[in-house]
Enzyme design. Structure first.
Site, short mmCIF file in Angstrom:
data_model
loop_
_atom_site.label_atom_id
_atom_site.label_comp_id
_atom_site.label_asym_id
_atom_site.label_seq_id
_atom_site.Cartn_x
_atom_site.Cartn_y
_atom_site.Cartn_z
N HIS A 10 -10.64 -5.87 -3.52
CA HIS A 10 -9.23 -6.09 -2.38
C HIS A 10 -9.12 -6.04 -1.45
O HIS A 10 -9.95 -5.45 -0.69
CB HIS A 10 -8.29 -4.44 -3.23
CG HIS A 10 -8.95 -3.17 -2.62
ND1 HIS A 10 -9.88 -2.40 -3.27
CD2 HIS A 10 -8.28 -2.73 -1.56
CE1 HIS A 10 -9.25 -1.86 -2.71
NE2 HIS A 10 -9.47 -1.70 -1.37
N HIS B 84 -6.67 -5.35 1.84
CA HIS B 84 -5.66 -5.41 3.12
C HIS B 84 -5.13 -5.96 4.01
O HIS B 84 -5.86 -7.63 4.94
CB HIS B 84 -6.38 -4.62 4.14
CG HIS B 84 -6.61 -3.22 2.97
ND1 HIS B 84 -6.02 -1.49 2.84
CD2 HIS B 84 -8.13 -3.11 2.38
CE1 HIS B 84 -6.52 -1.09 2.36
NE2 HIS B 84 -8.29 -1.60 2.25
N ASN C 236 -12.72 -3.18 2.58
CA ASN C 236 -13.87 -2.80 2.75
C ASN C 236 -14.70 -2.40 1.75
O ASN C 236 -14.05 -2.85 0.22
CB ASN C 236 -13.10 -1.24 2.83
CG ASN C 236 -11.89 -1.19 3.25
OD1 ASN C 236 -12.13 -1.47 5.01
ND2 ASN C 236 -10.79 -0.54 4.04
N ASP D 50 1.37 -0.87 -0.33
CA ASP D 50 0.27 0.19 0.05
C ASP D 50 1.05 1.51 0.23
O ASP D 50 2.09 1.54 0.32
CB ASP D 50 -0.96 -0.27 1.49
CG ASP D 50 -1.76 1.31 1.19
OD1 ASP D 50 -3.75 0.72 0.94
OD2 ASP D 50 -2.10 2.23 0.92
N ILE D 51 0.91 1.80 -1.21
CA ILE D 51 1.43 3.37 -0.88
C ILE D 51 0.93 4.27 0.33
O ILE D 51 2.04 5.34 0.78
CB ILE D 51 0.88 4.42 -2.31
CG1 ILE D 51 2.01 5.35 -2.76
CG2 ILE D 51 -0.87 5.10 -2.28
CD1 ILE D 51 1.44 5.82 -4.59
N GLY E 221 -15.60 2.57 3.84
CA GLY E 221 -14.47 3.30 3.48
C GLY E 221 -14.09 2.89 2.37
O GLY E 221 -12.86 3.12 2.35
N GLN E 222 -14.56 2.63 1.36
CA GLN E 222 -13.80 1.76 0.28
C GLN E 222 -13.34 2.74 -1.08
O GLN E 222 -14.74 3.93 -1.27
CB GLN E 222 -14.97 0.77 -0.08
CG GLN E 222 -14.02 0.39 -1.57
CD GLN E 222 -14.86 -0.27 -3.13
OE1 GLN E 222 -15.89 -1.19 -2.11
NE2 GLN E 222 -14.02 -1.38 -3.69
P1 AMP Z 1 -10.05 1.58 -0.02
O1 AMP Z 1 -9.71 2.17 1.20
O2 AMP Z 1 -10.06 0.04 0.58
O3 AMP Z 1 -10.58 1.32 -1.23
O4 AMP Z 1 -8.05 1.09 0.07
C1 AMP Z 1 -7.25 1.59 -0.91
C2 AMP Z 1 -5.66 1.55 -0.32
O5 AMP Z 1 -5.63 1.69 -1.68
C3 AMP Z 1 -5.55 2.42 0.13
O6 AMP Z 1 -5.18 2.34 1.50
C4 AMP Z 1 -4.27 2.97 -0.45
O7 AMP Z 1 -3.33 3.75 0.61
C5 AMP Z 1 -3.93 2.64 -1.56
N1 AMP Z 1 -3.66 2.92 -2.78
C6 AMP Z 1 -4.31 4.25 -3.55
N2 AMP Z 1 -2.94 4.28 -4.40
C7 AMP Z 1 -2.43 3.78 -3.96
C8 AMP Z 1 -1.14 3.36 -5.14
N3 AMP Z 1 -0.58 3.72 -6.82
N4 AMP Z 1 0.10 2.43 -5.13
C9 AMP Z 1 -0.26 1.52 -4.05
N5 AMP Z 1 -1.53 1.17 -3.02
C10 AMP Z 1 -2.84 2.55 -3.68
#
Ligand code: AMP
Ligand code: ZN
Length: 114
Positions: A100, A102, A87, A30-31, A93-94
Site C-alpha cells: 500500500h 500512503h 513503508n 487511513d483509520i 515501519g510496515q
Molecule cells: P503501514 O504501517 O505502512 O503498514 O500502514 C498501515 C496503515 O494501515 C496504518 O497507517 C494504519 O492506520 C492503517 N490501517 C489499519 N487498519 C485500517 C483499517 N481498518 N482501515 C484503514 N486503515 C487502516
C-alpha cells in the site's frame, strides 16, 4: 476468507471509506490519519510489498502513481503538495503486509522522516 487485513477491506468484509476504486486498485481513508488527508492506495490483489512485485505488475504499480495524483487533486492537496510513500519491512515501519502507498497531505511534511 484471507487473514490479510487489506484483502478483507478489498473484499468488503471490513468497512472502509473508499475514495477511489477500479478493477485493480482501491484507495481508502487511513483509520488513524497522520495528516488532514491520509489515503491508502492498494492493489486489490495480494502483493506483500514492493519486494514481491513482479515484472508483470509494472502497469499496476505505475497506475498507483497516476491515481495518487488524481486523488490529490480531488482532495485539494495537489497545489501545495503531498507525500506518497510505501513503508517496507520492519525498518520501513510496515505494519500490514499487503502493498500500500500512503498519500499524505494538508500539512507541511518534515524531512528527514522519523
Ligand atoms: P503501514 O504501517 O505502512 O503498514 O500502514 C498501515 C496503515 O494501515 C496504518 O497507517 C494504519 O492506520 C492503517 N490501517 C489499519 N487498519 C485500517 C483499517 N481498518 N482501515 C484503514 N486503515 C487502516
Ligand atoms: Zn492482502
Amino acid at each position: 476468507m484471507s487473514d490479510c487485513l487489506f484483502c478483507r477491506i478489498v473484499a468488503g468484509a471490513i468497512p472502509s471509506q473508499k475514495v477511489f476504486e477500479d478493477e485493480d486498485l482501491i484507495a481508502v481513508r487511513d483509520i488513524n490519519p497522520q495528516a488532514p488527508v491520509h489515503v491508502l492506495l492498494l492493489p486489490k490483489k495480494h502483493i506483500a510489498s514492493v519486494l514481491d512485485a513482479k515484472e508483470s505488475d509494472s502497469e499496476l504499480l505505475g497506475r498507483i502513481a497516476l491515481v495518487a495524483g488524481k486523488i490529490a487533486r480531488q482532495e485539494g492537496i495537489a497545489e501545495r503538495g503531498f507525500r506518497l510513500l510505501t513503508n517496507t519491512g520492519p525498518d520501513g515501519g510496515q505494519a500490514v503486509a499487503h502493498l500500500h502507498y500512503h498519500l499524505l497531505g494538508g500539512r507541511k511534511m518534515g524531512w528527514p522522516p522519523g
